[in-house]
Motif scaffolding. Sequence first.
Motif, PDB file in Angstrom:
ATOM      1  N   ALA A 136      31.459  54.262  50.180  1.00 56.36           N
ATOM      2  CA  ALA A 136      32.761  54.514  50.791  1.00 56.36           C
ATOM      3  C   ALA A 136      32.620  54.524  52.316  1.00 56.36           C
ATOM      4  CB  ALA A 136      33.334  55.839  50.302  1.00 56.36           C
ATOM      5  N   GLU A 137      31.489  55.057  52.788  1.00 57.12           N
ATOM      6  CA  GLU A 137      31.210  55.083  54.226  1.00 57.12           C
ATOM      7  C   GLU A 137      31.033  53.660  54.776  1.00 57.12           C
ATOM      8  OE1 GLU A 137      28.004  57.556  56.693  1.00 57.12           O
ATOM      9  OE2 GLU A 137      28.076  58.120  54.588  1.00 57.12           O
ATOM     10  N   LEU A 139      32.210  50.918  53.432  1.00 53.25           N
ATOM     11  CA  LEU A 139      33.507  50.238  53.358  1.00 53.25           C
ATOM     12  C   LEU A 139      34.383  50.598  54.560  1.00 53.25           C
ATOM     13  CD1 LEU A 139      34.578  50.440  49.607  1.00 53.25           C
ATOM     14  CD2 LEU A 139      34.159  48.368  50.925  1.00 53.25           C
ATOM     15  N   LEU A 140      34.366  51.890  54.937  1.00 54.05           N
ATOM     16  CA  LEU A 140      35.138  52.339  56.105  1.00 54.05           C
ATOM     17  C   LEU A 140      34.689  51.602  57.354  1.00 54.05           C
ATOM     18  CD1 LEU A 140      35.583  56.228  56.026  1.00 54.05           C
ATOM     19  CD2 LEU A 140      37.362  54.485  56.214  1.00 54.05           C
ATOM     20  N   LYS A 190      40.162  56.749  50.305  1.00 58.19           N
ATOM     21  CA  LYS A 190      40.310  56.681  51.764  1.00 58.19           C
ATOM     22  C   LYS A 190      39.855  55.319  52.278  1.00 58.19           C
ATOM     23  CE  LYS A 190      39.538  61.376  52.820  1.00 58.19           C
ATOM     24  NZ  LYS A 190      38.411  62.266  53.041  1.00 58.19           N
ATOM     25  N   ALA A 191      38.699  54.870  51.776  1.00 58.87           N
ATOM     26  CA  ALA A 191      38.160  53.580  52.216  1.00 58.87           C
ATOM     27  C   ALA A 191      39.115  52.447  51.836  1.00 58.87           C
ATOM     28  CB  ALA A 191      36.780  53.353  51.609  1.00 58.87           C
ATOM     29  N   ASP A 197      36.850  59.772  48.530  1.00 59.37           N
ATOM     30  CA  ASP A 197      36.225  58.942  49.566  1.00 59.37           C
ATOM     31  C   ASP A 197      36.573  57.473  49.360  1.00 59.37           C
ATOM     32  OD1 ASP A 197      35.100  61.127  50.708  1.00 59.37           O
ATOM     33  OD2 ASP A 197      33.051  60.758  49.995  1.00 59.37           O
ATOM     34  N   LEU A 198      36.521  57.054  48.106  1.00 56.22           N
ATOM     35  CA  LEU A 198      36.800  55.663  47.795  1.00 56.22           C
ATOM     36  C   LEU A 198      38.263  55.332  48.091  1.00 56.22           C
ATOM     37  CD1 LEU A 198      35.658  53.074  46.727  1.00 56.22           C
ATOM     38  CD2 LEU A 198      36.142  53.833  44.411  1.00 56.22           C
ATOM     39  N   ALA A 221      35.826  48.062  57.358  1.00 57.13           N
ATOM     40  CA  ALA A 221      37.246  48.030  57.734  1.00 57.13           C
ATOM     41  C   ALA A 221      37.399  48.176  59.245  1.00 57.13           C
ATOM     42  CB  ALA A 221      38.018  49.127  57.000  1.00 57.13           C
ATOM     43  N   ASP A 240      26.130  55.722  51.572  1.00 53.86           N
ATOM     44  CA  ASP A 240      27.292  55.838  50.685  1.00 53.86           C
ATOM     45  C   ASP A 240      28.259  54.646  50.831  1.00 53.86           C
ATOM     46  OD1 ASP A 240      28.759  57.873  48.939  1.00 53.86           O
ATOM     47  OD2 ASP A 240      30.280  57.243  50.382  1.00 53.86           O
TER      48      ASP A 240
END
Lengths: 100, 100
Positions: A46-47, A49-50, B93-94, B90-91, A53, A44
């Motif tokens: 978003a995962e 991207l986290l 949050k990222a 989710d996006l 970061a 995913d």
Amino acid sequence: MNDNHQPDHTHDHEHKHRKQIVNRLSRIEGHLRAVKEMTADGRDCAEVLLQIAAVRKALDNAAKLLLKDHLESCVINAGSGDDRTKILDDLNKALDHFIR
Amino acid sequence: MNDNHQPDHTHDHEHKHRKQIVNRLSRIEGHLRAVKEMTADGRDCAEVLLQIAAVRKALDNAAKLLLKDHLESCVINAGSGDDRTKILDDLNKALDHFIR
């Protein structure tokens, strides 16, 4: 990046946290490898991207530690005149890239 | 980081730039390895800081490409209702971790 290892660019003193910084950079390298594998596996976005970061934050913390070491050992002991000016100029340039 | 590869977190579609992003992350990994070696060799702090800033910039660009892919392929095709809400949450949050 410039990969020429020029001996005149090495330090003649030891930094307090050098080993710790190298260890942190090793861990960040491992983290980044895992992020690359996540991306290749189609995890995913978003995962991913986290995690990117998180890698960036860890890099910033390593840079902060390096900067503190540098301030303690190089800048304070920089002497005076041209040497000091060059050290401060170089540091200011590096900071300009960091703090935007 | 979370290393569990959960099949329900993989995507059922292909991203346009996935391979390009993986290649970029590989290059960044190599760059970071070189920065680690510079640090271990005792290279000038300002030089190391500049390279760490370059790694961070490259990471940000990889994240930006990933985000664009994500917007094109996941968010726009997200359908409606709970799925869409989760994807956007989710996006967000990222992004909160990225843009501070």
